[in-house]
Design an enzyme around this catalytic site. Sequence first.
Site, mmCIF file in Angstrom:
data_model
loop_
_atom_site.group_PDB
_atom_site.id
_atom_site.type_symbol
_atom_site.label_atom_id
_atom_site.label_comp_id
_atom_site.label_asym_id
_atom_site.label_seq_id
_atom_site.Cartn_x
_atom_site.Cartn_y
_atom_site.Cartn_z
ATOM 1 N NE ARG A 25 -4.067 -2.025 2.752
ATOM 2 C CZ ARG A 25 -4.466 -2.257 3.767
ATOM 3 N NH1 ARG A 25 -4.110 -1.360 4.725
ATOM 4 N NH2 ARG A 25 -5.561 -3.052 3.541
ATOM 5 C CB SER A 124 -8.326 -2.370 3.307
ATOM 6 O OG SER A 124 -9.244 -3.554 4.401
ATOM 7 C CG HIS A 125 -9.397 0.161 6.667
ATOM 8 N ND1 HIS A 125 -8.195 -1.203 6.649
ATOM 9 C CD2 HIS A 125 -8.580 1.182 7.170
ATOM 10 C CE1 HIS A 125 -7.215 -0.795 6.759
ATOM 11 N NE2 HIS A 125 -7.396 0.117 8.299
ATOM 12 C CG ASP A 300 -13.168 -2.283 4.368
ATOM 13 O OD1 ASP A 300 -14.198 -3.305 4.282
ATOM 14 O OD2 ASP A 300 -12.196 -2.771 4.510
ATOM 15 C CG ASP A 302 -11.039 -4.612 1.707
ATOM 16 O OD1 ASP A 302 -11.489 -4.152 2.535
ATOM 17 O OD2 ASP A 302 -10.013 -5.316 1.019
ATOM 18 C CG ASP A 304 -11.547 -6.962 3.928
ATOM 19 O OD1 ASP A 304 -12.078 -5.880 4.046
ATOM 20 O OD2 ASP A 304 -10.150 -7.312 4.259
ATOM 21 N NE ARG A 305 -10.544 -3.639 7.536
ATOM 22 C CZ ARG A 305 -9.512 -2.870 8.639
ATOM 23 N NH1 ARG A 305 -9.805 -2.190 9.421
ATOM 24 N NH2 ARG A 305 -8.252 -3.445 8.985
ATOM 25 C CB THR A 368 -2.803 -8.968 13.692
ATOM 26 O OG1 THR A 368 -3.176 -8.498 15.138
ATOM 27 C CG2 THR A 368 -3.779 -7.707 12.390
ATOM 28 C CD GLU A 387 -8.418 -9.280 11.225
ATOM 29 O OE1 GLU A 387 -7.522 -9.400 11.551
ATOM 30 O OE2 GLU A 387 -9.012 -8.085 10.521
ATOM 31 C CB SER A 389 -8.916 -4.468 13.496
ATOM 32 O OG SER A 389 -8.729 -5.436 12.499
ATOM 33 C CE LYS A 400 -9.718 -7.771 7.192
ATOM 34 N NZ LYS A 400 -8.658 -8.193 7.759
#
Length: 584
Positions: A25, A124-125, A300, A302, A304-305, A368, A387, A389, A400
Site C-alpha cells: 500500500r 482496504s479501509h 469498508d 473492499d 471485508d470489514r 494479526t 479480529e 479491527s 474476512k
Amino acid sequence: MVSFKVSVVSTSPIDGQKPGTSGLRKKVKVFKQPNYLENFVQATFNALTPEKVKGATLVVSGDGRYYSEEAIQIIIKLAAANGVRRVWVGQNGLLSTPAVSAVIRERVGDDGSKATGAFILTASHNPGGPTEDFGIKYNMENGGPAPESITDKIYENTKTIKEYPIAKDLPSVDISVVGKSSFEGPEGKFDVEVFDSADDYVKLMKSIFDFETIKKLLSSPKFSFCYDAMHGVAGAYAHRIFVKELGAQENSLLNCTPKEDFGGGHPDPNLTYAKELVERMGLGKTDSGGEPPEFGAAADGDADRNMILGKRFFVTPSDSVAIIAANAVAAIPYFSSGLKGVARSMPTSAALDVVAKNLGLKFFEVPTGWKFFGNLMDAGMCSVCGEESFGTGSDHIREKDGIWAVLAWLSILAHKNKQSLEGSANLVTVEDIVRQHWATYGRHYYTRYDYENVDAAAAKELMGLLVKLQSSLPEVNKLVKGLHPEVANVASADEFEYKDPVDGSVSKHQGIRYLFEDGSRLVFRLSGTGSEGATIRLYIEQYEKDASKTGRESKDALSPLVDVALKLSKMQEFTGRSAPTVIT
C-alpha cells in the site's frame, strides 16, 4: 482475432516494495511512477511456480478506488506477456475482497477452468483518490492472502529485478461490459473474461444462510434495517442481496454507489468515520429525530470489514465474533453440524475464549493477519474467526467477510424472533442479544486507541520501554497500585509469539502484552497498514464476570486501566499527543 507481440522492458529495482500482511500500500503518486506497478507484478509472477503463471487463470479486480482501471489494463498486458492463459475481471473492475476469495474457490469457467490466484487492487479501509492510497495484494489458490514464504520472495525479487515482458500492443479491454475478449500471442490464445461481480458470491451466501427466514425478518413491520457501503465495493452487492433477494426497502441502503474516491470519505466502518449511519442509528452527538432502525451495519472500501449496530447501541467487533460463535449452530444452516473450532487475533478481546471454554470448542489465538486463520481453516481446525479491527469471517472463504457477518447477525435476529414476529410479543433486539450474552459469559469492556502517523523512531522507543518494563513486574505493579489501587496486579507480560500448529512456522514480535490477574489485558502494537508514518495501537480490556456490573458505561469501567496504560507507556512523552487520532 487480434494478435499481440511481447516486448521486454529494462527496469531497475525500486526501494520500499515490501508487501505487508495486506499487500503493498502506497500513495497513488508512488504507484504511478514509471515501472512501479510493473516491477511489483513481475516480481510476484517470478515468485510463483511456473504452473501458477503459464497457462493459468488469474482474477484481477478490486474495490474500484482511483487508479484501478489503469492498473487492471497494465496487469492484463503483463499477464499476457507472462503466458497466463486467461484473466477474469469483475464487471467495472469491481470485486470485493471476500468475493475474490469466493471466485477463486468456487467459480468454474465455461471450459472447466479454475483460478489459481488473484491480484486484488485495494488499500482496504484507507481513503481513495488522486492524492490518497492505492494497494495491491496477491491471493493464492485457496482464496487466501499469499503466505510470508511468497511475500518474502516477492520482496527479494523487487530488489533484483532487471526486466519485465509486456504485451504493449494488446488493446485495452472494455471492463464495463460482461463478455469475453480473445487474443493470440506468441504462446497461443489469451482471453480476458469480464463477468458479473455479484453472481458467484450471492450463490455462496445462499448456500450458507436461510434467505427465506431472513426475508421474513426484513419484511416484518416490527423490524427496520440500514446498510451503509460507504461508497465502497460493497455497493455492488448490497442492492442484489438486501433488496432483490431479501426484500429490504431501497431506502434502507446508504452510500451504496461505488466511487473511486469513496465520496471523499474515509471508508472505515467505525464510530468515527461512518458518521451518517451512526447518526441514523441514534448514536450521534445530536438527536437526528425520528426512531432509529432496529439494525444497522457498515462496510469498508473492499467490503471485508463490518460494523454492527443496534438501535442506539454499538456492538464491539470482539463481542460480535463471540456472539456469532455462540449462536452459529442454532441460527446458521452452514454450521448446523457443529463448529470445528474458533480463533481470534491476539489483540481481540477474550470474549471468544470464554465462549469456546463454555461450549468445549477448540480455540486459537493468532497474530494479526488473516492468513493465520486460513491455515487453521485449510486444516479443518477452525469454523468462525474474527479480529477487533472489524473483521469477522468463517471457513466458507479465506478472507474476512463483511456482508457474511451482516447476514450472520440477521440470521441470529431471525432465529431469536421466530415467535415474536407473528404475535404481539416484543422484538428481541440487538441490544437484548448482547446483554443476554454478557449475563451468560461476562463482559469484556474494550477500547482501542490509535495514534496515527507517529514519528517512527519515537514509536520504536516507546515499544522498547514496554519490553524493558516486562523484566521488572514488581515495579510495574507498584506503578499500577500507585495510580489505581482498584486495578488488579499484572500477572505476566510478554511479547506475543505464535507457533503455527499447522506448518510449524513461528511469528515473533507480534505485540506487547500485559496480562492482569482478573483476566484484563493491555496490548501495544505497531501497525504497518498505513501508507505513511507509524501507527501505535493500544488495546485496553477490562473483564467483568459479575452480572450486576456488566451494564456500566464502557468509559467508566475502562477509565482506570486507560490511565494505567498511558502512564506506563509514557504515551504523551514519546508521541507528543495528548489524545489518540481515533478511539474505537
